[in-house]
Write a protein that holds these residues in place. Structure first.
Motif, mmCIF file in Angstrom:
data_model
loop_
_atom_site.group_PDB
_atom_site.id
_atom_site.type_symbol
_atom_site.label_atom_id
_atom_site.label_comp_id
_atom_site.label_asym_id
_atom_site.label_seq_id
_atom_site.Cartn_x
_atom_site.Cartn_y
_atom_site.Cartn_z
ATOM 1 N N PRO A 148 0.759 -1.759 0.346
ATOM 2 C CA PRO A 148 0.181 0.009 -0.316
ATOM 3 C C PRO A 148 1.242 1.621 -0.161
ATOM 4 O O PRO A 148 0.325 2.044 -0.535
ATOM 5 C CB PRO A 148 -0.555 -0.078 1.221
ATOM 6 C CG PRO A 148 -0.220 -1.639 1.099
ATOM 7 C CD PRO A 148 0.505 -2.100 1.047
ATOM 8 N N ALA A 149 1.616 1.290 0.783
ATOM 9 C CA ALA A 149 3.045 3.019 0.596
ATOM 10 C C ALA A 149 2.895 2.789 -0.157
ATOM 11 O O ALA A 149 3.443 3.931 -1.451
ATOM 12 C CB ALA A 149 4.074 2.393 1.634
ATOM 13 N N ARG A 150 3.960 2.086 -1.321
ATOM 14 C CA ARG A 150 3.901 1.418 -2.986
ATOM 15 C C ARG A 150 3.052 2.752 -3.261
ATOM 16 O O ARG A 150 3.174 3.908 -4.722
ATOM 17 C CB ARG A 150 4.605 0.515 -3.430
ATOM 18 C CG ARG A 150 6.014 0.661 -4.450
ATOM 19 C CD ARG A 150 6.356 0.224 -5.132
ATOM 20 N NE ARG A 150 5.273 -1.444 -4.651
ATOM 21 C CZ ARG A 150 5.328 -2.564 -4.103
ATOM 22 N NH1 ARG A 150 6.560 -2.300 -2.691
ATOM 23 N NH2 ARG A 150 5.147 -3.516 -4.306
ATOM 24 N N HIS A 151 2.079 1.940 -3.986
ATOM 25 C CA HIS A 151 1.428 2.203 -4.233
ATOM 26 C C HIS A 151 0.889 3.736 -4.018
ATOM 27 O O HIS A 151 0.198 4.038 -5.038
ATOM 28 C CB HIS A 151 -0.349 1.055 -4.220
ATOM 29 C CG HIS A 151 -2.171 1.984 -4.702
ATOM 30 N ND1 HIS A 151 -1.360 1.408 -6.349
ATOM 31 C CD2 HIS A 151 -2.991 2.696 -5.015
ATOM 32 C CE1 HIS A 151 -2.649 2.570 -6.758
ATOM 33 N NE2 HIS A 151 -3.020 2.902 -5.733
ATOM 34 N N LEU A 152 0.585 3.867 -2.829
ATOM 35 C CA LEU A 152 0.254 5.159 -2.199
ATOM 36 C C LEU A 152 1.385 6.463 -3.438
ATOM 37 O O LEU A 152 1.348 7.673 -3.746
ATOM 38 C CB LEU A 152 -0.412 5.872 -1.145
ATOM 39 C CG LEU A 152 -1.122 5.266 -0.022
ATOM 40 C CD1 LEU A 152 -0.745 5.391 1.242
ATOM 41 C CD2 LEU A 152 -2.428 5.400 -1.827
ATOM 42 N N THR A 153 2.525 6.637 -2.917
ATOM 43 C CA THR A 153 3.785 7.123 -2.819
ATOM 44 C C THR A 153 4.326 7.603 -4.269
ATOM 45 O O THR A 153 5.021 8.552 -4.836
ATOM 46 C CB THR A 153 4.794 6.748 -1.865
ATOM 47 O OG1 THR A 153 5.536 5.372 -1.924
ATOM 48 C CG2 THR A 153 3.861 7.418 -0.338
ATOM 49 N N ARG A 154 4.384 5.900 -4.540
ATOM 50 C CA ARG A 154 4.735 5.804 -6.423
ATOM 51 C C ARG A 154 4.177 5.919 -7.431
ATOM 52 O O ARG A 154 4.396 6.970 -8.108
ATOM 53 C CB ARG A 154 5.967 4.988 -6.162
ATOM 54 C CG ARG A 154 6.496 5.229 -5.599
ATOM 55 C CD ARG A 154 7.640 3.602 -5.468
ATOM 56 N NE ARG A 154 8.641 3.482 -4.619
ATOM 57 C CZ ARG A 154 10.028 2.883 -4.182
ATOM 58 N NH1 ARG A 154 9.948 1.299 -4.925
ATOM 59 N NH2 ARG A 154 10.627 2.256 -2.880
ATOM 60 N N VAL A 155 2.888 4.995 -6.992
ATOM 61 C CA VAL A 155 1.787 4.774 -8.236
ATOM 62 C C VAL A 155 1.195 6.700 -8.003
ATOM 63 O O VAL A 155 0.939 7.063 -9.102
ATOM 64 C CB VAL A 155 0.768 3.905 -8.565
ATOM 65 C CG1 VAL A 155 -0.233 4.196 -9.111
ATOM 66 C CG2 VAL A 155 1.904 2.895 -8.037
ATOM 67 N N ALA A 204 -11.595 4.651 9.266
ATOM 68 C CA ALA A 204 -10.657 5.854 10.051
ATOM 69 C C ALA A 204 -10.229 7.050 8.938
ATOM 70 O O ALA A 204 -9.578 6.273 7.364
ATOM 71 C CB ALA A 204 -9.014 5.978 10.539
ATOM 72 N N GLY A 205 -10.759 8.200 8.687
ATOM 73 C CA GLY A 205 -9.925 9.018 8.049
ATOM 74 C C GLY A 205 -8.464 9.209 8.946
ATOM 75 O O GLY A 205 -8.218 8.884 9.300
ATOM 76 N N ALA A 206 -7.743 9.083 7.403
ATOM 77 C CA ALA A 206 -6.627 9.226 7.621
ATOM 78 C C ALA A 206 -5.068 10.386 7.325
ATOM 79 O O ALA A 206 -6.041 11.334 5.842
ATOM 80 C CB ALA A 206 -5.436 7.980 7.977
ATOM 81 N N ARG A 207 -4.578 10.588 7.397
ATOM 82 C CA ARG A 207 -3.200 11.736 6.383
ATOM 83 C C ARG A 207 -2.052 10.955 6.713
ATOM 84 O O ARG A 207 -1.283 10.455 7.603
ATOM 85 C CB ARG A 207 -3.220 13.370 6.632
ATOM 86 C CG ARG A 207 -4.697 13.942 6.645
ATOM 87 C CD ARG A 207 -4.284 15.647 6.983
ATOM 88 N NE ARG A 207 -5.354 15.579 6.863
ATOM 89 C CZ ARG A 207 -6.291 17.099 6.496
ATOM 90 N NH1 ARG A 207 -5.902 16.226 4.693
ATOM 91 N NH2 ARG A 207 -6.713 17.185 6.409
ATOM 92 N N LEU A 208 -1.374 11.284 5.330
ATOM 93 C CA LEU A 208 0.320 10.521 4.890
ATOM 94 C C LEU A 208 0.941 11.490 5.942
ATOM 95 O O LEU A 208 1.153 12.916 5.985
ATOM 96 C CB LEU A 208 0.655 10.575 3.828
ATOM 97 C CG LEU A 208 -0.286 9.599 3.349
ATOM 98 C CD1 LEU A 208 0.752 9.578 1.540
ATOM 99 C CD2 LEU A 208 0.334 8.308 3.681
ATOM 100 N N SER A 209 1.661 11.521 7.126
ATOM 101 C CA SER A 209 2.191 12.335 7.852
ATOM 102 C C SER A 209 3.555 12.093 7.791
ATOM 103 O O SER A 209 4.345 12.886 8.226
ATOM 104 C CB SER A 209 2.331 11.891 9.252
ATOM 105 O OG SER A 209 2.266 10.465 10.053
ATOM 106 N N ASP A 210 4.299 11.038 7.112
ATOM 107 C CA ASP A 210 5.904 11.083 6.876
ATOM 108 C C ASP A 210 6.267 10.125 5.350
ATOM 109 O O ASP A 210 5.738 8.948 5.393
ATOM 110 C CB ASP A 210 6.603 10.136 7.809
ATOM 111 C CG ASP A 210 7.984 10.098 7.746
ATOM 112 O OD1 ASP A 210 9.105 11.570 7.116
ATOM 113 O OD2 ASP A 210 8.245 9.309 7.914
ATOM 114 N N VAL A 211 6.903 10.368 4.795
ATOM 115 C CA VAL A 211 7.223 9.420 3.888
ATOM 116 C C VAL A 211 8.519 9.602 3.163
ATOM 117 O O VAL A 211 8.750 10.900 3.134
ATOM 118 C CB VAL A 211 5.854 10.481 2.034
ATOM 119 C CG1 VAL A 211 7.192 9.635 0.525
ATOM 120 C CG2 VAL A 211 4.818 10.300 2.533
ATOM 121 N N SER A 212 8.748 8.743 3.354
ATOM 122 C CA SER A 212 10.673 8.719 3.077
ATOM 123 C C SER A 212 10.635 6.658 2.148
ATOM 124 O O SER A 212 9.885 6.260 1.957
ATOM 125 C CB SER A 212 10.980 8.330 4.067
ATOM 126 O OG SER A 212 11.080 7.503 5.167
#
Length: 251
Positions: free
Chosen positions: A34-41, A60-68
């Motif tokens: 999921p992380a790769r899909h959100l940040t790279r795709v 849950a409603g959420a936000r990306l707080s740290d992307v590395s």
């Protein structure tokens, strides 16, 4: 906050299955996929909103707080109970089939609100899975069910049970209504008085535009819903035609 409030504030956004305990203000590290899909795709950055569900009915409603490169972390801002579950619990016993047909059956059954699925080994079935191969296929089928929940809006991921012989599955059934599809039977659904013809309009992915809807209503088309779950455009005609044939046709 309710789901409608979060979506109203943030619009359309990704919806992901994350099997974890949700708490407002808490943080979670997303799995690699999921992380790769959100940040790279999707190329989402810090602060981007999204929706998560835990597979047991919580959203849950959420936000990306740290992307590395090492990890992607989200912060949970709101919780609400999931919707979209059918009040009619159907346990599907599905004979194991070859190729991607089993994937399709599981995907569409989940979209249509099934409560549980058991792949079955039947007498004429020519697929038999054992050991590691069966374990891998079962994990794959459960992932198909989870993916279907992401798409259709369900917050409960129905279990896909390990494959078993038909007679074992039959011996475990205690549902008050038990049905099987058998082409050679003479039993048919009762038919009510029916029109002789119908026109059916189904929109594309994303739905009909306001102009499309206005034009259709001007042509005396009646807007209808197929329930609380969002069906894919290839699923909607299957369901709608099944209902029409059941009420007015030959099913």
């Amino acid at each position: 906050m309710q789901a409608a409030d979060w979506y109203a504030a943030h619009g359309k956004m990704p919806r992901l299955y994350v099997p974890a305990t949700f708490e407002v203000g808490g943080t979670l590290t997303l799995p690699e996929g999921p992380a790769r899909h959100l940040t790279r795709v999707l190329r989402m950055g810090e602060g981007a909103p999204l929706v998560l569900f835990d597979g047991n009915g919580q959203e849950a409603g959420a936000r990306l707080s740290d992307v590395s490169r090492k990890c992607t972390t989200i912060t949970l801002e709101a919780l609400w109970p999931g919707e979209g579950e059918s009040p009619f619990a159907v346990h599907l016993g599905q004979a194991v089939s070859k190729g991607d047909r089993m994937d399709y059956a599981i995907q569409k059954a989940v979209e249509l609100g099934v409560a549980a699925i058991t792949p079955l080994y039947t007498e004429r079935g020519d697929v038999r899975l054992k050991g590691e191969r069966e374990a891998k296929k079962l994990a794959h089928w459960q992932a198909v069910a989870a993916s279907a929940c992401e798409q259709c809006g369900r917050a409960v991921v129905p279990p896909v049970h390990p494959p078993q012989p038909l007679d074992e599955w039959l011996s475990q059934r205690d549902e008050p209504l038990r049905l099987m599809l058998h082409l050679a039977t003479g039993n048919a659904f009762a038919q009510a008085p029916k029109p002789v013809a119908a026109a059916l309009l189904i929109g594309p992915e994303g739905g009909l535009t306001p102009d499309d809807i206005t034009a259709a209503q001007a042509a005396d088309f009646i807007p209808l819903t197929l329930g609380p779950r969002v069906l894919r455009t290839e699923t909607a005609p299957v369901v709608a035609l099944t209902l029409l044939q059941h009420h007015f046709g030959d099913l």
